[in-house]
Motif scaffolding. Structure first.
Motif, short mmCIF file in Angstrom:
data_model
loop_
_atom_site.label_atom_id
_atom_site.label_comp_id
_atom_site.label_asym_id
_atom_site.label_seq_id
_atom_site.Cartn_x
_atom_site.Cartn_y
_atom_site.Cartn_z
N TRP A 236 0.58 9.72 -6.94
CA TRP A 236 -0.39 10.15 -5.94
C TRP A 236 -1.05 11.46 -6.37
O TRP A 236 -0.43 12.30 -7.01
N ARG B 294 -9.01 1.31 0.38
CA ARG B 294 -10.35 0.74 0.56
C ARG B 294 -10.91 0.16 -0.73
O ARG B 294 -11.72 -0.75 -0.70
N MET C 53 -1.12 -1.69 -2.18
CA MET C 53 -2.44 -1.85 -1.60
C MET C 53 -2.55 -1.38 -0.15
O MET C 53 -3.65 -1.30 0.40
N THR C 54 -1.43 -1.05 0.47
CA THR C 54 -1.46 -0.71 1.89
C THR C 54 -2.38 0.47 2.17
O THR C 54 -2.24 1.54 1.59
N GLY C 55 -3.37 0.24 3.02
CA GLY C 55 -4.25 1.31 3.47
C GLY C 55 -5.34 1.74 2.51
O GLY C 55 -6.00 2.75 2.74
N GLN D 245 2.43 -10.46 -4.99
CA GLN D 245 2.92 -10.10 -3.65
C GLN D 245 3.82 -8.87 -3.72
O GLN D 245 3.79 -8.00 -2.85
N GLY E 270 1.89 -5.84 -3.79
CA GLY E 270 1.03 -5.66 -2.62
C GLY E 270 1.31 -4.40 -1.84
O GLY E 270 0.42 -3.87 -1.16
N GLN E 271 2.55 -3.88 -1.95
CA GLN E 271 2.89 -2.65 -1.23
C GLN E 271 2.01 -1.48 -1.68
O GLN E 271 1.77 -0.54 -0.92
N ARG F 110 -4.39 7.22 -5.55
CA ARG F 110 -3.10 6.78 -6.05
C ARG F 110 -3.33 5.86 -7.25
O ARG F 110 -4.40 5.28 -7.40
#
Length: 392
Positions: free
Chosen positions: A324, A359, A355-357, A349, A352-353, A331
């Motif tokens: 980050w 844009r 990708m949370t939040g 998948q 995928g964690q 990030r």
């Protein structure tokens, strides 16, 4: 290759052993570094620095103030500046190599707690001398062996008139409390030990998390003190490239010795290496290194040391982490194939964690983009592959 610093090892006159780090006269340039018909040595240094600046490079040099050559005139001129052992004999520094103690008999240790007025003024004048010649950075050798108050005084004095001068603490192998002390002494960067990481043991991430809030660090896949990576990895170019890319993206700074880009295999030596030791290139990966360095320069997250978290992708042959920016606005997911011989895959998948939040996501991988299965449920990495997804 898109670097912005040129780091040179000590250029001052060496003592009896000829080691670059065994300095006899701090104010004389070693004749091995100069071209006699080209004029006074300091003028040659100024011209070299000027040529580097025209190429967009700032010049950094070693600052060695914890020991001198045993035949330095300072020993007779200022005997109180040196540590003494049995019978008042000057002490030579050493280190442990496994079960063996190594003593560098060509060196004698400075006592930087003695004559704080005269000795400290000597070191400050030395740094100012080279800064006046155009040196903009100092890599401070064995910085943890020098009192923090001396560093605060020296760095503060130089930066008062030359705020852009940058100080790098050579701190490898020192206890963490010494790293904290260096961070509190005004250093702009330290060096980290990620070169020796296997992407599995917890120590590297633990060290990063301890030091990142205090001071940014510099990574390297190879240095003048290590074996050549091309030799260590038996000429595996893909693995060499992966280790460089990891070093560049892991920490705020990255360092690379000359010849790395050509797969040189003969270890650099502070006494013996000469220009004629230039090797026939095994390869040429300048474009790759430039691409990695451009990637590093293009995103804030790769030039800071913010939070860093490992991610489990369900494949033990892969290592992945999210890095980050310090303000949390950026990030990056970095996925490394530790397997040098086989393609490895992971589930999208699982990733995928990351990708949370977010844009916006970009694949910024320096060598090739991630390869997806036809149904986009899995990604594959070639042997020693490294992939980078950036998000904001």
């Amino acid at each position: 290759m898109e670097f912005d610093w040129l780091f040179i090892n000590p250029i001052q006159l060496s003592g009896f052993s000829g080691s670059l780090y065994s300095i006899k006269d701090y104010y004389a340039i070693d004749p091995r570094m100069t071209d006699p018909p080209a004029g006074p040595p300091e003028d040659q240094l100024r011209r070299m620095i000027s040529a580097a600046r025209e190429l967009g490079l700032r010049v950094m040099m070693d600052l060695v103030i914890n020991h001198t050559a045993f035949d330095s005139p300072l020993l007779s001129a200022h005997p109180a500046w040196y540590k003494r052992g049995a019978g008042g004999k000057p002490v030579s520094p050493g280190t442990r190599d496994g079960d063996r103690e190594v003593i560098w008999g060509d060196l004698i240790e400075i006592d930087n707690t003695a004559d704080r007025d005269g000795l400290w003024r000597y070191w400050i004048a030395l740094a100012e001398h080279y800064a006046a010649l155009g040196i903009e950075g100092f890599r401070c050798d064995a910085a943890y062996k020098v009192p923090g108050e001396l560093w605060r005084t020296l760095i503060g004095t130089i930066k008062r008139n030359r705020p852009a001068v940058t100080f790098f603490a050579e701190s490898l192998g020192c206890p963490f409390e010494d790293t904290v002390r260096l961070a509190q002494s005004g250093f702009d960067f330290i060096f980290n030990s990620s070169k020796w990481w296997d992407f599995t043991a917890p120590w590297c991430l633990d060290q990063y998390r301890q030091t990142a809030p205090l001071v940014p660090s510099v990574s390297f896949a190879e240095s003048h003190d290590t074996e050549r990576l091309a030799a260590e990895l038996s000429g595996d170019q893909a693995a060499v490239k992966m280790r460089y890319a990891f070093s560049a993206l892991f920490s705020a700074g990255v360092m690379m010795p000359i010849g790395f880009e050509y797969g040189f295999r003969h270890r650099l030596h502070v006494v013996k290496t000469r220009a004629e030791d230039w090797e026939i290139p095994a390869w040429e990966i300048c474009d790759f290194i430039a691409a990695v360095n451009r990637l590093k320069a293009s995103r804030r997250v790769f030039n800071e040391e913010g939070a860093l978290d490992a991610i489990e992708l369900g494949n033990a042959n892969l290592f992945a982490f999210v890095k980050w920016s310090r303000d949390g606005s950026e990030r990056a997911l970095i996925v490394i194939n530790k397997d040098r011989w086989n393609i490895q895959t992971f589930s999208t998948q699982r990733a995928g964690q990351f990708m949370t939040g977010v844009r916006h996501v970009e694949d910024l991988s320096p060598d090739s983009k991630l390869e997806y299965s036809q149904d986009y449920r899995a990604c594959s990495l070639k042997p020693s592959g490294i992939h980078v997804l950036w998000a904001a």
